[in-house]
Design an enzyme around this catalytic site. Structure first.
Site, mmCIF file in Angstrom:
data_model
loop_
_atom_site.group_PDB
_atom_site.id
_atom_site.type_symbol
_atom_site.label_atom_id
_atom_site.label_comp_id
_atom_site.label_asym_id
_atom_site.label_seq_id
_atom_site.Cartn_x
_atom_site.Cartn_y
_atom_site.Cartn_z
ATOM 1 N N GLY A 240 0.509 -1.400 0.164
ATOM 2 C CA GLY A 240 0.220 -0.118 -0.172
ATOM 3 C C GLY A 240 0.552 1.228 -0.515
ATOM 4 O O GLY A 240 2.449 1.383 0.411
ATOM 5 N N HIS A 241 0.344 2.481 0.060
ATOM 6 C CA HIS A 241 0.999 3.616 -0.190
ATOM 7 C C HIS A 241 1.707 4.432 1.270
ATOM 8 O O HIS A 241 0.854 3.853 2.093
ATOM 9 C CB HIS A 241 -0.805 4.509 -0.798
ATOM 10 C CG HIS A 241 -1.343 5.436 0.288
ATOM 11 N ND1 HIS A 241 -1.913 4.321 0.528
ATOM 12 C CD2 HIS A 241 -1.445 6.125 0.968
ATOM 13 C CE1 HIS A 241 -3.647 4.298 1.470
ATOM 14 N NE2 HIS A 241 -2.657 5.418 2.247
ATOM 15 N N ASN A 242 2.168 4.502 1.106
ATOM 16 C CA ASN A 242 3.537 4.649 2.466
ATOM 17 C C ASN A 242 4.441 3.647 2.484
ATOM 18 O O ASN A 242 4.792 4.509 4.122
ATOM 19 C CB ASN A 242 2.384 6.281 3.196
ATOM 20 C CG ASN A 242 1.812 7.339 3.057
ATOM 21 O OD1 ASN A 242 2.309 7.650 1.030
ATOM 22 N ND2 ASN A 242 1.896 7.973 3.100
ATOM 23 N N SER A 260 1.128 2.830 5.266
ATOM 24 C CA SER A 260 1.396 3.759 6.361
ATOM 25 C C SER A 260 2.600 2.584 7.027
ATOM 26 O O SER A 260 2.772 2.489 8.645
ATOM 27 C CB SER A 260 1.262 4.886 6.705
ATOM 28 O OG SER A 260 0.314 5.481 5.904
#
Lengths: 330, 330, 330
Positions: A240-242, A260
């Protein structure tokens, strides 16, 4: 860290006055303060616009160095110098509304791709303007390399891979159908329901990374998503993002890492492990296949089950439960 | 079984002396013994190079017919005739190091693809040299058929499918984005961490097989990965390297089969079933949705849960547990 | 609802006599009755062929308005007027056999695609005949838009997306590798084992829908698969055939919805949630990550676990179990 101009292009600099007017708010401080980029609040500098949507108690310990920061009008600003703040009702939504109007993709119109003479690009592949392909790197059939993407040496990019908003190191292997740098799953509330937010970060794959067939590594929202050196990711995984994946990490098929997440160096994950948002997995930890991880895991430990627990507890629980039922069977 | 020359091309034959020199080791026996191909140890013949990385007790019952076999220098060779052995520290790593230098893809440079006149290849699809496409087979938009791939009659290959190092029977259906024949998830230890190993096997899909959208069937490491006649596999499934799926098997979405698994004929798997490496599922067994299978399952049984157990035990356990908690609720 | 002629083309109208002859059966009633289309039994009208494979008790309350309906010859027809019935041994198999011979894809040979002047179609994308692309919609690299597909305004179709047999609203976002409108996972029994059945429905994505990278939305068997307004679906999700997803639904990564599921408006699903066939999820329900849902969930409730149960029960059970084992640990 501000946004990478190789991928995103900003409109004219914005003053606090411009932004306040668009939001229908008024700045707490100086109307002439000017921003030219965006950033996560923790990393924002004097030229950056950011937003803060934490709680009051986070605010009190937060040192904002941003040129301009959107904050909730429910926040008690307290002793913070208000010079660089604009209060508004939903800072996150306002922030991304501004971004949508202000930021566009960098088109690299006048920069043909820089493909090393020793690279081998399949006749059906497409390398966009502004992209660079290193020595001996192979780009497979129908692969798409987006504008500004940098790919190092000795990489193997297989069929139907797409790479956008990404920096790729040396000796990286992307198997067929891998999706690098798509938007993450981010929504903000609006009057008409959840609205998808554009992402302005990058996907970084360091040297020696492998990504399996049809796996996805989303780019970050504003920060980067990173897969560290020499980490190997199997088919149909999702990063996922980050999220930051450390070095020498092994993730078997269907490993699903939310946004994250921090994964330490040398972590090993069996098949079909899921990890919730914002969780941290310590260095060298091991996750048994089918684990569903909802909280942080200390370094070096092995966990199992869903919700995941230390593997010995899980074995004990599984065995005890089987025994209880068995003893009642007869 | 040696490697298929339709897909892989070997350099000059190697003598035991050549190999020993490259590894910095010395052969136990004859320096002039020559190999021209590679194989799994169980199936190796007099022209094949193989490696053995089992334990001492496996060694004692192992009959190696290979031309040359790399074995651990920690192994007590015992009564084995040493003529065809080279001892080294990590046989698996040495073996694949040799292979990387020795074996390359067969390019089929001078053999245009053989596409039957009644086949229907979309104008955007790409069929590589050395490939063959049978009667009435349809190849969809942007599909990629790799060098040397054989596809039978009356197949439907949908959009964006990639097929490499594969033999495909008649009446096979590959839905959009299916990935047939990518590398498996295999790594070997090296001084600089885990190193991805190239795969030299094939993916075999027998007559009447269906593979769902965005599903992956990895090719074998040296042996083949096989999906048997008339088996139907749903979307987003994963079939690992060296796995043998029997005939008339049904696998619902997210079925994730690790490497070297044996699945008997007529097995039925609900959605999201995972199966660990080297496990065997007996003929006609059924696996309830969400099962996580860690050990062999006898023919005809129905199992459920994670870790999976016989379905009656699982029902009993689930019901008992619910009752315990319910009785304490008030 | 009969089948959409934008996607499927029927051969000559069939009379009851034609059909009976092909099946080797005889019609119960009028030989000259004629059908021109197919339908699900509940929605069939006087020009439609359908099949009924429910149980005797369902038959008794079933009002069939179809022009012609295939029913099992084990069924006691009772008081049903037999005029529109043909009895046969396996109605479902006979029905799809007839369809395979009767129905083909609509080729739209003479209708070039209608692409709005303001749309931005990547030079490597392919838009088929009969398709329409709305204002300002962007079609990414190697995207494939099938014959007759309709796409609205302001959509973002990313790289390597395939869209077939689908109607797409405005402001829809399809991330790279999304598969819209492939066949569902449907098989019928035949003498030679399970046979894949062709699908004749559509995939409908309403305004504001997002579909993540490498996710799949299968088209319906005869009815449609629908994703309602403003619903957001993450990467690597699967929406089975005939499933109806409501409005403003959020589905995180690996959400796997089987066939013929109903998901109410505003439902929120954490990562890796699976839902079994024919289950109904009430409006506003929430499903915790890793849930495996086997039965209907009432509106507004939060469920967790596999098999899923109300979240408080699940918490209680998880905690109780941990305590039992802990107290026995020492």
């Amino acid at each position: 860290m501000p946004v990478d101009p190789r991928f995103y292009r900003f409109g004219d600099p914005l003053t606090a006055g411009d932004i306040a007017r668009r939001l229908g708010e008024k700045p707490a401080g100086d109307y002439s303060c000017t921003v030219t980029n965006i950033s996560e609040p923790q990393e924002a500098g004097p030229n950056d616009l950011c937003f803060f949507d934490g709680k009051q108690r986070d605010w009190e310990t937060f040192e904002c160095r941003a040129g301009l920061c959107l904050v909730s009008n429910e926040l008690d600003l307290g002793t913070h110098a208000p010079d660089n703040l604009i209060q508004t009702s939903v800072p996150r939504t306002s922030f991304f509304d501004l971004c949508h109007a202000w930021i566009s993709e960098e088109a690299h119109k006048d920069t043909p791709p820089a493909i090393h003479a020793s690279a081998d690009v399949h006749e059906t592949a497409f390398v966009s303007n502004g992209a660079a392909i290193g020595e001996r790197t192979r780009i497979g059939p129908y692969a798409f390399i987006g504008p500004g993407v940098q790919i190092g040496r000795d990489c193997e990019i297989s069929a139907h891979v797409s790479v956008r908003y990404a920096l790729i190191g040396d000796r990286v292997r992307l198997q067929a159908g891998a999706r690098i740098g798509e938007d993450g799953f981010g929504v903000v509330p609006t009057a008409s329901g959840a609205m998808h937010v554009a992402h302005y970060g990058r996907a970084i794959l360091q040297d020696g990374v492998s990504i399996g067939a049809n796996s996805c590594v989303d780019r970050g929202l504003i920060q980067d998503t990173v897969v560290g050196e020499n980490s190997k990711i199997d088919n149909l995984c999702h990063i996922g993002h980050n999220t930051i994946v450390g070095r020498n990490v092994l993730i078997a098929a269907y490993g699903g890492i939310s946004g994250s997440v921090m994964i330490g160096d040398g972590v090993m994950m069996g098949g079909r492990v899921g990890i919730a948002d914002h969780v941290s997995i310590g260095e060298g930890a091991r996750l048994v296949a089918d684990s569903g991880v909802m909280k942080d895991i200390p370094p070096g430990q092995t966990w199992a089950g869903s919700p995941a627990q230390p593997v010995l507890d899980w074995h004990r629980q599984t065995a005890w439960l089987a025994k209880q039922v068995r003893s009642r069977r007869g």
